[in-house]
Design an enzyme around this catalytic site. Sequence first.
Site, short mmCIF file in Angstrom:
data_model
loop_
_atom_site.label_atom_id
_atom_site.label_comp_id
_atom_site.label_asym_id
_atom_site.label_seq_id
_atom_site.Cartn_x
_atom_site.Cartn_y
_atom_site.Cartn_z
N SER A 45 0.36 -1.33 -0.04
CA SER A 45 -0.02 -0.61 0.13
C SER A 45 0.92 0.67 0.14
O SER A 45 2.14 0.91 -0.11
CB SER A 45 -1.33 -0.42 1.19
N GLY A 46 -0.08 2.33 -0.34
CA GLY A 46 0.85 3.76 0.01
C GLY A 46 1.00 4.37 -1.55
O GLY A 46 0.51 3.77 -2.30
N GLY A 107 5.61 -0.09 -0.53
CA GLY A 107 5.89 1.27 0.39
C GLY A 107 7.15 1.33 1.39
O GLY A 107 7.07 -0.19 2.29
N LYS A 119 8.25 0.42 8.71
CA LYS A 119 7.33 0.75 7.96
C LYS A 119 6.16 0.73 8.94
O LYS A 119 6.13 0.32 10.05
CB LYS A 119 7.00 -0.33 7.19
N GLY A 120 4.69 0.63 8.42
CA GLY A 120 4.16 1.43 9.75
C GLY A 120 3.23 2.03 10.12
O GLY A 120 1.68 2.37 11.05
N GLU A 128 2.56 -6.39 6.46
CA GLU A 128 3.13 -6.44 5.71
C GLU A 128 4.22 -6.76 5.29
O GLU A 128 4.68 -7.23 4.56
CB GLU A 128 3.32 -4.68 5.52
#
Length: 257
Positions: A45-46, A107, A119-120, A128
């Site tokens: 995602s992103g 991403g 990330k997160g 992810e």
Amino acid sequence: MAPIPSVEDLPHLANPLEDAKRTAAYRAVDENLNVETHKIIGIGSGSTVVYVAERIGQYLLDDKYTKFVSKFICIPTGFQSRKLILDNGLQLGSIEQHPVIDIAFDGADEVDANLQLIKGGGACQFQEKLVSTSSKLFIVVADYRKKSPHYLGTNWKQGVPIEVVPSAYVRVAHDLENLLGAKKAVVRQGGSAKAGPIVTDNNNFIIDADFGEIEDPKKLNIDIKLLVGVVETGLFIDNAEKAYFGNSDGSVEVQSN
């Protein structure tokens, strides 16, 4: 059916940064996706990954590749990526059905000089990480703002996202600050859209822990994981193979191990 458009032939988007993000994502797909041998594809995602799904969807519409891409099974990391897969006409699958993934694109909130990641920021780091670590090849796509000049925690100031069991959040926050030296560890709130903490897809809470600049993310990741109540961290260690960054001038920088 339409042939895959070259990046040079595409109309410009709203601003140069969006052009660069699209170029980075398209290059990441073109240079790493093998339509003949790759079958199971992870989609993250992103804002930059949007263009990854778009590019794979363009392969689907090209007669030269349709017979291969129509058989792809795409594994999402959350609601947004599930929608990206469906919106681009791709086949949706699940990690439960396909625990081994050929290649994944996602991403990052920050990438350091050694391709370690934070990330997160979107509260999906467990799924992810499940997808990225199940992948034989993991490719990061992002814009230049996500590239750290050296250490993690230089550009990304919000802290390391840590998914925790709700009943343990007070204990974990205490241990992060008093045992591991976090400057601050706070439960992420839902903001104006939700009263109370954000709840992950796994019905857990997120703690954002600010450690400042992180010189040894490998050790920090292990130390956090050993705390009782921690489900997963947003530190992605020795996971990514390459990172593609879109620059504000429209160029693309590639970082690899």
